[in-house]
Design a protein around this motif. Structure first.
Motif, PDB file in Angstrom:
ATOM      1  N   GLY A   1      -7.560   3.566  -1.243  1.00 24.02           N
ATOM      2  CA  GLY A   1      -7.352   2.222  -1.681  1.00 24.02           C
ATOM      3  C   GLY A   1      -7.816   1.077  -0.715  1.00 24.02           C
ATOM      4  O   GLY A   1      -8.496   1.269  -0.079  1.00 24.02           O
ATOM      5  N   PHE A   2      -7.555  -0.234  -1.345  1.00 23.90           N
ATOM      6  CA  PHE A   2      -7.976  -1.285  -0.757  1.00 23.90           C
ATOM      7  C   PHE A   2      -6.934  -2.280  -0.995  1.00 23.90           C
ATOM      8  O   PHE A   2      -6.133  -2.281  -1.860  1.00 23.90           O
ATOM      9  CB  PHE A   2      -9.419  -1.542  -1.197  1.00 23.90           C
ATOM     10  CG  PHE A   2      -9.320  -1.635  -2.730  1.00 23.90           C
ATOM     11  CD1 PHE A   2      -9.246  -2.875  -3.442  1.00 23.90           C
ATOM     12  CD2 PHE A   2      -9.919  -0.762  -3.521  1.00 23.90           C
ATOM     13  CE1 PHE A   2      -9.159  -3.171  -4.780  1.00 23.90           C
ATOM     14  CE2 PHE A   2      -9.845  -0.558  -4.945  1.00 23.90           C
ATOM     15  CZ  PHE A   2      -9.653  -1.985  -5.581  1.00 23.90           C
TER      16      PHE A   2
ATOM     17  N   LEU B   1     -14.971   4.353  -3.427  1.00 23.64           N
ATOM     18  CA  LEU B   1     -14.134   3.017  -3.188  1.00 23.64           C
ATOM     19  C   LEU B   1     -14.919   1.546  -3.302  1.00 23.64           C
ATOM     20  O   LEU B   1     -14.642   0.534  -3.601  1.00 23.64           O
ATOM     21  CB  LEU B   1     -13.101   3.038  -2.030  1.00 23.64           C
ATOM     22  CG  LEU B   1     -12.152   3.850  -2.116  1.00 23.64           C
ATOM     23  CD1 LEU B   1     -11.207   3.872  -0.659  1.00 23.64           C
ATOM     24  CD2 LEU B   1     -11.104   3.746  -3.267  1.00 23.64           C
TER      25      LEU B   1
ATOM     26  N   GLU C   1     -14.637  -1.624  -5.447  1.00 24.16           N
ATOM     27  CA  GLU C   1     -14.189  -2.798  -4.838  1.00 24.16           C
ATOM     28  C   GLU C   1     -15.471  -4.040  -5.370  1.00 24.16           C
ATOM     29  O   GLU C   1     -15.254  -5.132  -5.478  1.00 24.16           O
ATOM     30  CB  GLU C   1     -14.364  -2.749  -3.498  1.00 24.16           C
ATOM     31  CG  GLU C   1     -13.104  -2.004  -2.950  1.00 24.16           C
ATOM     32  CD  GLU C   1     -12.863  -1.446  -1.592  1.00 24.16           C
ATOM     33  OE1 GLU C   1     -12.214  -0.781  -0.923  1.00 24.16           O
ATOM     34  OE2 GLU C   1     -14.244  -1.512  -1.108  1.00 24.16           O
TER      35      GLU C   1
ATOM     36  N   GLU D   1      -3.909  -5.443  -4.548  1.00 27.80           N
ATOM     37  CA  GLU D   1      -4.312  -4.055  -3.913  1.00 27.80           C
ATOM     38  C   GLU D   1      -4.478  -2.944  -5.068  1.00 27.80           C
ATOM     39  O   GLU D   1      -3.855  -3.085  -5.971  1.00 27.80           O
ATOM     40  CB  GLU D   1      -2.771  -3.430  -3.058  1.00 27.80           C
ATOM     41  CG  GLU D   1      -2.937  -4.771  -1.743  1.00 27.80           C
ATOM     42  CD  GLU D   1      -1.543  -4.484  -0.893  1.00 27.80           C
ATOM     43  OE1 GLU D   1      -1.642  -3.511  -0.073  1.00 27.80           O
ATOM     44  OE2 GLU D   1      -0.659  -5.051  -1.311  1.00 27.80           O
TER      45      GLU D   1
ATOM     46  N   ARG E   1      -7.228   7.636   2.634  1.00 30.46           N
ATOM     47  CA  ARG E   1      -5.894   7.897   3.273  1.00 30.46           C
ATOM     48  C   ARG E   1      -5.881   9.302   3.737  1.00 30.46           C
ATOM     49  O   ARG E   1      -6.425  10.381   3.141  1.00 30.46           O
ATOM     50  CB  ARG E   1      -4.712   7.577   2.454  1.00 30.46           C
ATOM     51  CG  ARG E   1      -4.817   6.360   1.549  1.00 30.46           C
ATOM     52  CD  ARG E   1      -5.234   5.253   2.169  1.00 30.46           C
ATOM     53  NE  ARG E   1      -5.322   3.923   1.404  1.00 30.46           N
ATOM     54  CZ  ARG E   1      -5.573   2.744   1.697  1.00 30.46           C
ATOM     55  NH1 ARG E   1      -5.923   2.304   2.864  1.00 30.46           N
ATOM     56  NH2 ARG E   1      -5.310   1.617   0.903  1.00 30.46           N
TER      57      ARG E   1
ATOM     58  N   TYR F   1      -2.178  -0.321  -9.285  1.00 37.16           N
ATOM     59  CA  TYR F   1      -2.671  -1.729  -8.852  1.00 37.16           C
ATOM     60  C   TYR F   1      -1.563  -2.584  -8.461  1.00 37.16           C
ATOM     61  O   TYR F   1      -0.308  -2.178  -9.234  1.00 37.16           O
ATOM     62  CB  TYR F   1      -3.855  -2.295  -9.156  1.00 37.16           C
ATOM     63  CG  TYR F   1      -3.498  -3.228 -10.368  1.00 37.16           C
ATOM     64  CD1 TYR F   1      -3.547  -4.566 -10.308  1.00 37.16           C
ATOM     65  CD2 TYR F   1      -3.297  -2.708 -11.635  1.00 37.16           C
ATOM     66  CE1 TYR F   1      -3.429  -5.164 -11.409  1.00 37.16           C
ATOM     67  CE2 TYR F   1      -3.221  -3.514 -12.665  1.00 37.16           C
ATOM     68  CZ  TYR F   1      -3.220  -4.628 -12.564  1.00 37.16           C
ATOM     69  OH  TYR F   1      -2.741  -5.628 -13.739  1.00 37.16           O
TER      70      TYR F   1
ATOM     71  N   GLU G   1      -4.980   1.554  -5.561  1.00 38.02           N
ATOM     72  CA  GLU G   1      -5.036   2.885  -4.924  1.00 38.02           C
ATOM     73  C   GLU G   1      -5.490   3.980  -6.018  1.00 38.02           C
ATOM     74  O   GLU G   1      -5.174   3.767  -7.218  1.00 38.02           O
ATOM     75  CB  GLU G   1      -3.660   3.371  -4.379  1.00 38.02           C
ATOM     76  CG  GLU G   1      -3.210   2.560  -3.283  1.00 38.02           C
ATOM     77  CD  GLU G   1      -3.914   2.870  -1.790  1.00 38.02           C
ATOM     78  OE1 GLU G   1      -4.013   4.262  -1.780  1.00 38.02           O
ATOM     79  OE2 GLU G   1      -3.795   1.913  -1.027  1.00 38.02           O
TER      80      GLU G   1
ATOM     81  N   CYS H   1     -13.382   4.321   6.266  1.00 40.05           N
ATOM     82  CA  CYS H   1     -12.744   2.981   5.973  1.00 40.05           C
ATOM     83  C   CYS H   1     -14.024   1.899   5.574  1.00 40.05           C
ATOM     84  O   CYS H   1     -15.165   2.313   5.903  1.00 40.05           O
ATOM     85  CB  CYS H   1     -11.935   2.589   7.220  1.00 40.05           C
ATOM     86  SG  CYS H   1     -12.862   1.980   8.687  1.00 40.05           S
TER      87      CYS H   1
ATOM     88  N   GLY I   1     -10.213  -1.550   3.307  1.00 36.37           N
ATOM     89  CA  GLY I   1      -9.528  -0.202   2.719  1.00 36.37           C
ATOM     90  C   GLY I   1     -10.151   0.851   3.175  1.00 36.37           C
ATOM     91  O   GLY I   1     -10.603   0.874   4.233  1.00 36.37           O
ATOM     92  N   SER I   2      -9.604   1.982   2.753  1.00 31.65           N
ATOM     93  CA  SER I   2      -9.885   3.362   3.460  1.00 31.65           C
ATOM     94  C   SER I   2      -9.400   4.499   2.384  1.00 31.65           C
ATOM     95  O   SER I   2      -8.639   4.303   1.526  1.00 31.65           O
ATOM     96  CB  SER I   2      -9.251   3.414   4.665  1.00 31.65           C
ATOM     97  OG  SER I   2      -7.943   3.806   4.603  1.00 31.65           O
TER      98      SER I   2
ATOM     99  N   GLN J   1       0.757  -1.225   0.072  1.00 35.30           N
ATOM    100  CA  GLN J   1       0.059   0.062  -0.094  1.00 35.30           C
ATOM    101  C   GLN J   1       0.860   1.137   0.005  1.00 35.30           C
ATOM    102  O   GLN J   1       0.597   1.948  -0.718  1.00 35.30           O
ATOM    103  CB  GLN J   1      -1.087   0.063   1.313  1.00 35.30           C
ATOM    104  CG  GLN J   1      -1.753   1.248   1.330  1.00 35.30           C
ATOM    105  CD  GLN J   1      -2.133   1.634   2.614  1.00 35.30           C
ATOM    106  OE1 GLN J   1      -2.576   0.730   3.318  1.00 35.30           O
ATOM    107  NE2 GLN J   1      -2.177   2.901   3.327  1.00 35.30           N
TER     108      GLN J   1
END
Length: 479
Positions: A446-447, A273, A277, A261, A409, A237, A263, A392, A406-407, A223
């Motif tokens: 991202g996640f 997000l 996902e 992953e 940032r 990714y 971002e 998140c 994920g969240s 990440q």
């Protein structure tokens, strides 16, 4: 001219057309055909030559049968020998080259069979010590013979699903204009801050400061390195291995595993997000349902719950979305019936039994849980305006429970710098990460999804140790 035409988009080529242009035929550059291509493209009545490994042999007085597999199909192909004598050298596990006539099969589970005229054993197999027989073997037993278990139907099907799922994930990211980044395996940061890392040491005669001159460990996540690239690319990714020195013996944990992953820069809403996902999981599962149906059906057979889960994952209907606070309320109301070992309380992490109840019992399908308390989440997550929670999410599903997390940032330099210092990180070790916020930062998020957990979910297998080719966990690093 050929490549220029492809790159300009004037010619759209199928895989077979691309292979034909490069190699002059649809056969992959002179390699022997797979059983999959023989069965799907072979003409009944034509002479064929197949290669593979013998799964079983059955001798009768006037006829003999053998099943030959090469990893390209679930069940391999049946070989019929009118003269049992030519089967006398065949043993289970041996590698063979068989010439004969391709014919339509009267059996329900296969469309073609080979009527053999000659057989050549390439690599013999000792029938007295070969551990894989026609009977069903437990997955626990197969783990003990990891050098041979790819020949079993279950591990063979999982291996092909892994391959197809990886292709589907790459297709999803590229369709949405993500750029793949190869993040490092060796790193000087922990990312999650849990301390469950494998330290890397150099030669015995290394310098006092170590091979790298500082403490280095195997990565637990790509990440932070992906975030470097979100300062130059809108979407990136990775699909890379990750390592955690977590002494867990559950079927959900490995010491070495693969992480998907992503971002995204210029993203300031958790809901964005969630949409990404959700579509990643949906499109990957749809791809497998269409392009790896026989392998998926191998696990769905006689499993109605798993069949319904696949239907839910591929449905256009939005996955359930609730806040952490709502999840705690649902769990507290259910406690009298569910009798949880760990009482659900606001401010505490969700235990496996809580996640399982939400995904399997209450929602009976995938559910996003958002806005967890800041105190139980990593330092890099963006605080919500309420001052108590962070922006998140976790995606909970039947089977492995937590599939991805994920969240958004935190992109505020002063706040993030203060947070890092308050947590006592090694002086200066994360300066490069914090300083990203000083030079053209953006709202971003991202996640990460455990690749083995995704496959565990769609196959219904109890342990991720049966999903990865060579499982590593506490006390186990064979081969």
């Amino acid at each position: 001219m050929f490549l220029r035409g492809v790159l300009s988009g004037k010619r759209r080529l199928s895989t077979q057309q691309f292979t034909r242009n490069l190699c002059g035929s649809t056969k992959p550059c002179g390699l022997p055909p797979t059983l999959k291509s023989v069965i799907s493209s072979g003409v009944s009545g034509s002479e064929v030559q197949i290669t593979g490994w013998v799964r079983s042999v059955r001798l009768q007085k006037r006829i003999a049968f053998a099943e030959v597999a090469d990893g390209s199909t679930v069940r391999g192909i049946q070989v019929i020998m009118d003269d049992p004598q030519i089967a006398s050298s065949l043993t289970t596990g041996s590698s063979v080259e068989i010439t004969g006539k391709l014919a339509d099969s009267p059996g329900r589970e296969q469309s073609k069979e080979v009527q053999a005229t000659s057989i050549r054993v390439i690599g013999p197999s000792d029938p007295g010590s070969y551990p894989l027989q026609k009977k069903r073997h437990s997955l626990e037993f197969l783990r003990e013979i990891g050098h041979l278990r790819p020949r079993s139907q279950t591990i063979s099907a999982i291996t092909r699903l892994r391959d197809s799922a990886e292709m589907a994930l790459h297709a999803f990211f590229h369709k949405n204009e993500f750029v793949r980044i190869h993040t490092p395996t060796l790193t000087s940061n922990d990312c999650e801050g849990g301390g469950e890392t494998f330290n890397v040491t150099g030669p015995a005669n290394e310098n006092p400061g170590g091979f790298f001159g500082r403490k280095v460990n195997l990565t637990v996540s790509g990440q932070l390195h992906l975030e470097v690239f979100t300062g130059a690319f809108k979407r990136v990714y990775t699909l890379n291995p990750a390592f955690r020195a977590e002494p867990s013996q559950t079927g959900r944990h490995l010491s070495e595993f693969w992480m998907v992953e992503g971002e995204c820069a210029f993203v300031d809403k958790v809901s964005t997000l969630l949409d990404v996902e959700e579509e990643m999981v949906r499109s990957t599962t749809q791809y497998l349902s269409k392009n790896a149906a026989s392998d998926l059906d191998f696990f769905l057979k006689n499993n109605e719950k798993l069949t319904q889960l696949i239907k839910r994952l591929t449905s256009p209907e939005q996955y359930a979305r609730i806040s952490y606070t709502d999840a705690i309320n649902i769990l507290q109301q259910a406690d009298a019936r569910a009798k949880f070992v760990y009482k659900p309380q606001w401010g505490h992490g969700l235990q496996s039994e809580h996640e399982r109840y939400l995904a399997t019992t209450h929602f009976n399908g995938p559910v996003f849980v958002t806005d967890y308390p800041a105190a139980i989440k990593p330092f890099y997550m963006l605080p919500n305006p309420d001052g108590r929670t962070v922006a998140c999410m976790d995606l909970l599903v039947p089977g492995p429970c937590e599939l991805l997390g994920g969240s958004l940032r935190d992109h505020d330099y002063g706040r993030l710098k203060g947070r890092v210092e308050s947590l006592g990180y090694e002086d200066g070790s994360l300066d490069w990460y914090v300083n990203l916020r000083k030079f053209g930062t953006t709202p971003h998020g991202g996640f990460g999804m455990g690749f083995e957990r995704y496959l565990q979910m769609i196959t219904g297998l109890e342990s991720v140790r049966d999903i990865i080719s060579f499982p590593r966990y506490t006390g186990k690093c064979q081969y």
